[in-house]
Design a protein around this motif. Structure first.
Motif, PDB file in Angstrom:
ATOM      1  N   TYR A   1       7.548  -1.381  -4.182  1.00  8.07           N
ATOM      2  CA  TYR A   1       6.994  -2.556  -3.505  1.00  8.07           C
ATOM      3  C   TYR A   1       6.196  -2.160  -2.266  1.00  8.07           C
ATOM      4  O   TYR A   1       5.169  -2.780  -1.949  1.00  8.07           O
ATOM      5  CB  TYR A   1       8.120  -3.511  -3.125  1.00  8.07           C
ATOM      6  N   GLY A   2       6.647  -1.125  -1.549  1.00  5.92           N
ATOM      7  CA  GLY A   2       5.879  -0.635  -0.403  1.00  5.92           C
ATOM      8  C   GLY A   2       4.513  -0.121  -0.816  1.00  5.92           C
ATOM      9  O   GLY A   2       3.502  -0.389  -0.151  1.00  5.92           O
ATOM     10  N   ARG A   3       4.461   0.629  -1.915  1.00  2.00           N
ATOM     11  CA  ARG A   3       3.160   1.103  -2.421  1.00  2.00           C
ATOM     12  C   ARG A   3       2.276  -0.074  -2.820  1.00  2.00           C
ATOM     13  O   ARG A   3       1.070  -0.095  -2.517  1.00  2.00           O
ATOM     14  CB  ARG A   3       3.370   2.018  -3.627  1.00  2.00           C
ATOM     15  N   TYR A   4       2.885  -1.030  -3.501  1.00  2.00           N
ATOM     16  CA  TYR A   4       2.117  -2.190  -3.960  1.00  2.00           C
ATOM     17  C   TYR A   4       1.555  -2.985  -2.780  1.00  2.00           C
ATOM     18  O   TYR A   4       0.383  -3.401  -2.795  1.00  2.00           O
ATOM     19  CB  TYR A   4       3.003  -3.080  -4.826  1.00  2.00           C
ATOM     20  N   LYS A   5       2.362  -3.225  -1.754  1.00  2.00           N
ATOM     21  CA  LYS A   5       1.886  -3.994  -0.598  1.00  2.00           C
ATOM     22  C   LYS A   5       0.710  -3.316   0.086  1.00  2.00           C
ATOM     23  O   LYS A   5      -0.265  -3.980   0.454  1.00  2.00           O
ATOM     24  CB  LYS A   5       3.027  -4.202   0.406  1.00  2.00           C
ATOM     25  N   ALA A   6       0.802  -1.995   0.270  1.00  2.00           N
ATOM     26  CA  ALA A   6      -0.300  -1.275   0.907  1.00  2.00           C
ATOM     27  C   ALA A   6      -1.558  -1.345   0.048  1.00  2.00           C
ATOM     28  O   ALA A   6      -2.664  -1.571   0.562  1.00  2.00           O
ATOM     29  CB  ALA A   6       0.109   0.173   1.147  1.00  2.00           C
ATOM     30  N   HIS A   7      -1.390  -1.156  -1.251  1.00  2.00           N
ATOM     31  CA  HIS A   7      -2.544  -1.222  -2.155  1.00  2.00           C
ATOM     32  C   HIS A   7      -3.159  -2.616  -2.168  1.00  2.00           C
ATOM     33  O   HIS A   7      -4.391  -2.772  -2.133  1.00  2.00           O
ATOM     34  CB  HIS A   7      -2.104  -0.812  -3.559  1.00  2.00           C
ATOM     35  N   LYS A   8      -2.321  -3.636  -2.210  1.00  2.00           N
ATOM     36  CA  LYS A   8      -2.820  -5.019  -2.218  1.00  2.00           C
ATOM     37  C   LYS A   8      -3.572  -5.330  -0.926  1.00  2.00           C
ATOM     38  O   LYS A   8      -4.650  -5.947  -0.945  1.00  2.00           O
ATOM     39  CB  LYS A   8      -1.650  -5.986  -2.384  1.00  2.00           C
TER      40      LYS A   8
ATOM     41  N   HIS B   1       7.959  -1.071 -12.914  1.00  2.00           N
ATOM     42  CA  HIS B   1       7.004  -0.424 -13.815  1.00  2.00           C
ATOM     43  C   HIS B   1       5.579  -0.886 -13.532  1.00  2.00           C
ATOM     44  O   HIS B   1       4.643  -0.075 -13.412  1.00  2.00           O
ATOM     45  CB  HIS B   1       7.378  -0.727 -15.265  1.00  2.00           C
ATOM     46  N   ASP B   2       5.381  -2.196 -13.419  1.00  2.00           N
ATOM     47  CA  ASP B   2       4.029  -2.733 -13.253  1.00  2.00           C
ATOM     48  C   ASP B   2       3.434  -2.376 -11.893  1.00  2.00           C
ATOM     49  O   ASP B   2       2.230  -2.079 -11.789  1.00  2.00           O
ATOM     50  CB  ASP B   2       4.049  -4.248 -13.440  1.00  2.00           C
ATOM     51  N   MET B   3       4.233  -2.416 -10.848  1.00  2.00           N
ATOM     52  CA  MET B   3       3.709  -2.068  -9.520  1.00  2.00           C
ATOM     53  C   MET B   3       3.318  -0.598  -9.453  1.00  2.00           C
ATOM     54  O   MET B   3       2.260  -0.256  -8.903  1.00  2.00           O
ATOM     55  CB  MET B   3       4.740  -2.406  -8.441  1.00  2.00           C
ATOM     56  N   ASN B   4       4.146   0.269 -10.002  1.00  2.00           N
ATOM     57  CA  ASN B   4       3.796   1.691 -10.022  1.00  2.00           C
ATOM     58  C   ASN B   4       2.572   1.948 -10.880  1.00  2.00           C
ATOM     59  O   ASN B   4       1.719   2.785 -10.538  1.00  2.00           O
ATOM     60  CB  ASN B   4       4.982   2.515 -10.527  1.00  2.00           C
TER      61      ASN B   4
ATOM     62  N   THR C   1      16.592   0.874  -3.870  1.00  2.00           N
ATOM     63  CA  THR C   1      15.620   1.751  -3.200  1.00  2.00           C
ATOM     64  C   THR C   1      14.409   2.022  -4.079  1.00  2.00           C
ATOM     65  O   THR C   1      13.288   2.186  -3.567  1.00  2.00           O
ATOM     66  CB  THR C   1      16.289   3.071  -2.810  1.00  2.00           C
ATOM     67  N   GLU C   2      14.616   2.072  -5.382  1.00  2.00           N
ATOM     68  CA  GLU C   2      13.478   2.306  -6.278  1.00  2.00           C
ATOM     69  C   GLU C   2      12.489   1.152  -6.207  1.00  2.00           C
ATOM     70  O   GLU C   2      11.267   1.367  -6.156  1.00  2.00           O
ATOM     71  CB  GLU C   2      13.971   2.488  -7.713  1.00  2.00           C
ATOM     72  N   PHE C   3      13.022  -0.064  -6.183  1.00  2.00           N
ATOM     73  CA  PHE C   3      12.140  -1.226  -6.049  1.00  2.00           C
ATOM     74  C   PHE C   3      11.462  -1.230  -4.687  1.00  2.00           C
ATOM     75  O   PHE C   3      10.263  -1.523  -4.583  1.00  2.00           O
ATOM     76  CB  PHE C   3      12.942  -2.514  -6.232  1.00  2.00           C
ATOM     77  N   ASP C   4      12.207  -0.936  -3.630  1.00  2.00           N
ATOM     78  CA  ASP C   4      11.626  -0.952  -2.287  1.00  2.00           C
ATOM     79  C   ASP C   4      10.474   0.030  -2.172  1.00  2.00           C
ATOM     80  O   ASP C   4       9.450  -0.267  -1.533  1.00  2.00           O
ATOM     81  CB  ASP C   4      12.703  -0.625  -1.254  1.00  2.00           C
ATOM     82  N   THR C   5      10.614   1.203  -2.786  1.00  2.00           N
ATOM     83  CA  THR C   5       9.535   2.194  -2.740  1.00  2.00           C
ATOM     84  C   THR C   5       8.304   1.704  -3.491  1.00  2.00           C
ATOM     85  O   THR C   5       7.172   1.783  -2.989  1.00  2.00           O
ATOM     86  CB  THR C   5      10.010   3.527  -3.334  1.00  2.00           C
TER      87      THR C   5
END
Length: 285
Positions: A37-44, A191-194, A31-35
């Motif tokens: 990754y969701g932020r990263y996808k929206a930002h990208k 770490h990098d996506m956040n 779930t930590e990765f999914d959260t």
């Protein structure tokens, strides 16, 4: 051969996905990765759209500048001095100068400043985001391999009745190595996506500020130039109407303005004497 090995791994991963889809195997959920990754996808997605829109805006400005240059040449030719009473040399020169200023502004501010300080750095940033996407794909492949090795290991261990043989030991080694690689890749990605999402304003706001300021200066300059030209065109048009020879000729053909009313003709009185002061009865008849 590496090529055949990649094909074999791809087929095994496809089989593992089918097992998960039909409920024959479980998929590791993070779930930590999914959260993250969701932020990263929206930002990208938002960043790439901003980048595309900026490039589209710059292309539109280039096309508009070309149209302005062509229209300014037409207007400049239209306002060339004529033999009439009104000379429009000044307006012709103003149209030409306005086109040159706009072309120079596009070259200096939009082409040089915006490209070097905004669009090019933003393009590099989108490539950085794309690298994250490739790492996510590698992480997902490691996840599938880890789940597959663990499933195969559990099945082999359930059937084993004696000490672990060489094949089982190799499978345990693969499962452990893949799990370690997955955890490292997963942790680094989170770490990098956040970090990218948390520091996006620090990275992007200076670039967007350059674009918005140049955009504002450019549009303000265009508005000022064409407001001046429109006011000058109105003034020239009004001057031309007042001093036009046709207008003077039309005034000469108008009927004269009516004067004050003429005095009424005198009507002789009934007893007025035609020659003298005496009435007819007293003139010797």
């Amino acid at each position: 051969m590496p090529f055949l090995s990649d094909i074999s791994k791809g087929m095994k991963r496809t089989t593992q996905k089918a097992r998960v889809q039909f409920g024959k195997a479980e998929k590791t959920v993070d779930t930590e990765f999914d959260t993250a990754y969701g932020r990263y996808k929206a930002h990208k997605s938002h960043t790439e759209k901003v980048f595309r829109d900026m490039k589209s805006f710059l292309d539109s400005i280039r096309k508009m500048t070309k149209c302005l240059d062509e229209s300014s040449q037409s207007l400049s030719a239209y306002y060339q001095p004529s033999d009439g009473p009104i000379t429009t040399t000044g307006l012709s020169n103003q149209v030409s100068d306005a086109s040159k200023k706009i072309t120079h502004a596009v070259s200096q501010e939009l082409e040089s400043e915006v490209m070097s300080k905004c669009i090019n750095p933003l393009e590099s940033y989108t490539r950085e985001l794309a690298q994250i996407h490739k790492r996510v794909e590698d992480r997902n492949r490691l996840l599938i391999d880890m789940d597959r090795y663990n499933l195969d290991l559990h099945k082999r261990q359930a059937k084993a009745t004696g000490p672990a043989d060489e094949a089982l030991q190799q499978l345990e080694t693969k499962a452990r190595t893949t799990s370690d690689a997955y955890r490292v890749a997963n942790t680094d990605l989170i770490h990098d996506m956040n970090a990218l999402c948390d520091h996006r304003d620090h990275r992007l706001n200076p670039l967007l500020s350059v674009f918005l300021k140049a955009h504002s200066r450019f549009l303000t300059m265009i508005a000022g130039e064409f407001t001046t030209l429109s006011e000058e065109a109105d003034r020239q048009g009004l001057h031309a109407v007042v001093a036009s020879p046709r207008m003077s000729a039309s005034h000469s053909n108008l009927p004269p303005a009516p004067g004050p009313p003429a005095a009424a003709a005198a009507t002789p009185a009934p007893h007025a004497a035609p020659y003298g002061g005496a009435p007819p009865a007293h003139q010797g008849y």
